[in-house]
Design a protein around this motif. Structure first.
Motif: not given
Length: 359
Positions: A162, A184, A224, A180, A232, A34, A222, A118, A156-157, A234
């Motif tokens: 997100l 992100n 995903r 962001t 990523a 990222y 963070s 968000d 954040h992700n 925040w």
């Protein structure tokens, strides 16, 4: 654990950013998909971190929490006492209006700008559509009733903040600018390549129209998936407008009050603070990364803001406390501290708040 329970468990792990244990994470690839950039006081070249802060819990702690019980019951579904709001096209001048859509999604209107935080209009806060935390209450604004959205603030992700599906809908309907933290932007661009995205580091600022958006530190993390923890950044935001400054935090641990004292020292007086008050039990697991209502009040007082709005409660079940517990605890603690109820309001879904000019 059956297959469906395992899938739900995996979706939750992705949502709250818990992957493998610390040892396994140390063996992960040093490449960050990222973001690449120089080492700083909160980036080690691969991962972001909270300076002098606490790291998120590991996978074994996640198992201990999830298998430990002690979850307060939630209703099967909820109807808001407020009908779905019908926002005005614009709120001009120094007026400030916030409409609660749900969880961390709010419509902020001031100085002729329409800002969404968000944004999540999906039924689940999850990497999959068939498992993970499900929405207990319909959004407080029907997506098609949104006014023209100018700016999206994305803190954040995590999946409850997100939501790529919603971002793609916003791109098609409104083509807003997404602001962001670092990294992100790459996540968003991978699924919505034509979206306008500007990323910043703590201490940076981006201007859009009459407002300036400052990136501020908060204490979070963070992820995903299972192998991208803290790759990523925040952030909290300070929104500087002609009608005053707004401190907006999507998610944070209290961190000895540093997110609040740092912001006040940098920016001075706030007209409003928009703060998370939910997803905080059990404390042994959540304390470092999610503040509780008592800490939110303390942060509000440290920030020196005239008014505060409480969000991050009552839409998605993420943790052990009951649905209405954040609101009830917040109200009780305000009375205990002698703070007027109209200064810190945990908004219901669909509720609209027109802020007074001063406290």
């Amino acid at each position: 654990m059956n297959r469906r329970s395992f899938l739900k468990f995996g979706a939750l792990a992705g949502l709250i950013g818990l992957g493998a244990s610390g040892t396994a994470m140390a063996l992960a690839s040093a490449n960050n998909p990222y973001h690449s950039g120089p080492v700083t006081d909160h980036f080690d070249g691969t991962r972001f971190f909270n300076p002098d802060g606490a790291a998120p819990k590991g996978f074994s702690d996640l198992l201990k929490w999830q298998l430990g019980g002690d979850r307060e019951p939630w209703p099967a579904s909820v109807t808001s006492p407020f009908a779905p709001a019908k926002p005005e096209p614009r709120i001009e001048g120094d007026r400030l209006r916030v409409t609660m859509v749900g969880h961390a999604t709010m419509l902020i209107q001031t100085a002729g700008l329409n800002i969404v935080t968000d944004p999540v209009w999906s039924d689940r806060a999850s990497p999959v559509s068939f498992a993970g935390p499900k929405r207990f209450i319909d959004p407080g604004v029907v997506f098609e009733d949104l006014p023209k959205i100018d700016v999206v603030l994305l803190s954040h992700n995590h999946y409850d903040h997100l939501d790529v599906t919603t971002l793609k809908r916003l791109r098609q309907a409104h083509n807003p600018l997404v602001i962001t933290p670092l990294g992100n932007d790459a996540i968003i661009k991978a699924d919505a390549p034509t979206m306008q995205v500007m990323a910043g580091d703590w201490g940076d600022a981006i201007q859009s129209g009459p407002a300036t958006f400052h990136f501020e530190p908060c204490h979070h993390w963070s992820a995903r998936g299972m192998n991208d923890r803290s790759m990523a950044l925040w952030a909290a935001f300070v929104i500087e407008t002609p009608g005053g400054k707004i401190l907006h935090i999507g998610d944070t641990g209290f961190d000895n009050g540093r997110p609040y004292t740092n912001a006040r020292n940098r920016h001075g007086k706030f007209r409003a603070a928009i703060l998370p008050v939910g997803a905080y039990e059990p404390r042994w697991f959540m304390k470092d990364q999610h503040q509780n209502p008592q800490e939110a009040i303390e942060g509000f007082l440290l920030s020196g803001a005239d008014y505060a709005l409480g969000h991050h409660w009552g839409t998605f079940r993420l943790t052990n406390e009951g649905r209405d517990a954040p609101k009830e605890v917040l109200m009780a603690e305000l009375a205990h501290k002698g703070v007027a109820e109209d200064r810190f309001r945990p908004l219901h879904v669909g509720e609209v708040w027109d802020y007074p000019a001063t406290a």
